[in-house]
Scaffold this motif. Structure first.
Motif, PDB file in Angstrom:
ATOM      1  N   ILE A 237       8.006   5.380  -0.856  1.00  0.00           N
ATOM      2  CA  ILE A 237       6.634   4.904  -1.100  1.00  0.00           C
ATOM      3  C   ILE A 237       6.590   3.381  -1.051  1.00  0.00           C
ATOM      4  O   ILE A 237       5.699   2.785  -0.441  1.00  0.00           O
ATOM      5  N   GLY A 238       7.576   2.744  -1.680  1.00  0.00           N
ATOM      6  CA  GLY A 238       7.643   1.281  -1.664  1.00  0.00           C
ATOM      7  C   GLY A 238       7.809   0.750  -0.248  1.00  0.00           C
ATOM      8  O   GLY A 238       7.191  -0.251   0.135  1.00  0.00           O
TER       9      GLY A 238
ATOM     10  N   PHE B  60       1.374  -3.216   4.249  1.00  0.00           N
ATOM     11  CA  PHE B  60       0.911  -4.551   3.860  1.00  0.00           C
ATOM     12  C   PHE B  60       1.208  -5.577   4.950  1.00  0.00           C
ATOM     13  O   PHE B  60       0.345  -6.381   5.320  1.00  0.00           O
ATOM     14  N   CYS B  61       2.432  -5.577   5.469  1.00  0.00           N
ATOM     15  CA  CYS B  61       2.787  -6.523   6.540  1.00  0.00           C
ATOM     16  C   CYS B  61       1.983  -6.263   7.809  1.00  0.00           C
ATOM     17  O   CYS B  61       1.580  -7.202   8.505  1.00  0.00           O
ATOM     18  N   THR B  62       1.730  -4.997   8.114  1.00  0.00           N
ATOM     19  CA  THR B  62       0.913  -4.659   9.282  1.00  0.00           C
ATOM     20  C   THR B  62      -0.507  -5.194   9.115  1.00  0.00           C
ATOM     21  O   THR B  62      -1.088  -5.739  10.058  1.00  0.00           O
ATOM     22  N   LEU B  63      -1.063  -5.053   7.917  1.00  0.00           N
ATOM     23  CA  LEU B  63      -2.411  -5.568   7.651  1.00  0.00           C
ATOM     24  C   LEU B  63      -2.474  -7.089   7.773  1.00  0.00           C
ATOM     25  O   LEU B  63      -3.454  -7.634   8.275  1.00  0.00           O
ATOM     26  N   ILE B  64      -1.438  -7.767   7.328  1.00  0.00           N
ATOM     27  CA  ILE B  64      -1.394  -9.227   7.479  1.00  0.00           C
ATOM     28  C   ILE B  64      -1.388  -9.587   8.962  1.00  0.00           C
ATOM     29  O   ILE B  64      -2.119 -10.483   9.400  1.00  0.00           O
TER      30      ILE B  64
ATOM     31  N   LEU C  94       4.106  -8.111  15.382  1.00  0.00           N
ATOM     32  CA  LEU C  94       4.924  -8.901  14.466  1.00  0.00           C
ATOM     33  C   LEU C  94       4.733  -8.447  13.020  1.00  0.00           C
ATOM     34  O   LEU C  94       5.705  -8.370  12.257  1.00  0.00           O
ATOM     35  N   GLY C  95       3.514  -8.131  12.647  1.00  0.00           N
ATOM     36  CA  GLY C  95       3.265  -7.649  11.297  1.00  0.00           C
ATOM     37  C   GLY C  95       3.994  -6.354  11.014  1.00  0.00           C
ATOM     38  O   GLY C  95       4.683  -6.214   9.986  1.00  0.00           O
ATOM     39  N   PHE C  96       3.876  -5.416  11.936  1.00  0.00           N
ATOM     40  CA  PHE C  96       4.528  -4.116  11.758  1.00  0.00           C
ATOM     41  C   PHE C  96       6.047  -4.255  11.760  1.00  0.00           C
ATOM     42  O   PHE C  96       6.742  -3.768  10.859  1.00  0.00           O
TER      43      PHE C  96
END
Length: 172
Positions: free
Chosen positions: A5-6, A13-17, A159-161
């Motif tokens: 889950i973490g 979160f990184c994908t959204l950024i 890059l986010g993903f």
């Protein structure tokens, strides 16, 4: 189970950024295009309609894309408020409110600020010349923005993903 889950939360979160950064690259060309259309309408109102500047700005705000309508409507409202603001001051106030919410960069802002110095201080022909100059400068910035959008939008999405996956792999 908690690690999975973490890990998913970190990747999401990184994908959204990455998507947020990519969206600013994608939004800028559209906003510049909308500004160009708005400035074209303003030029028409000033040169052919001989419309007073507050009314011309209000007309542009009602007829242009909603992304840039705030700039024109706020400048018009400031001129009509009877506070004694010059056209330049009204334009700067409107740009000050519009710019932080937009995807425009400092160069775009500088072009619009320079345009504001000539609004309302000269005859119609001179104002039209300044509008044409601003439109030409914005067209160049639009071309640069299109190139940057094509190059960078996909890169930041990936890059986010991939950055999220890297963080997860390092932490596990």
């Amino acid at each position: 189970m908690l690690k999975i889950i973490g890990a998913m939360v970190v990747v999401v979160f990184c994908t959204l950024i990455g998507m947020t950064v990519a969206s600013s690259y994608s939004r800028r060309p559209g906003e510049i295009r909308s500004l160009l259309n708005g400035l074209q309408i303003l030029e028409t109102e000033i040169s052919y309609g001989a419309t007073p500047l507050p009314d011309a700005l209000a007309s542009v705000a009602s007829r242009c894309d909603q992304r840039v309508a705030l700039l024109f409507s706020r400048a018009s409202a400031e001129l009509m408020s009877m506070r004694g603001a010059t056209a330049r001051e009204a334009w700067e106030i409107a740009l000050g409110e519009y710019y932080p919410k937009s995807a425009l960069n400092k160069t775009d802002r500088a072009i619009l600020m320079e345009l504001g110095t000539s609004l309302g201080v000269s005859d119609r022909e001179d104002q039209v010349k300044h509008l044409v100059l601003a439109k030409e400068q914005l067209k160049l910035e639009h071309a640069k923005a299109e190139d940057a959008s094509q190059k960078n939008a996909k890169v930041y999405n990936y890059l986010g993903f991939l950055g999220g996956l890297t963080v997860v792999l390092i932490l596990i």
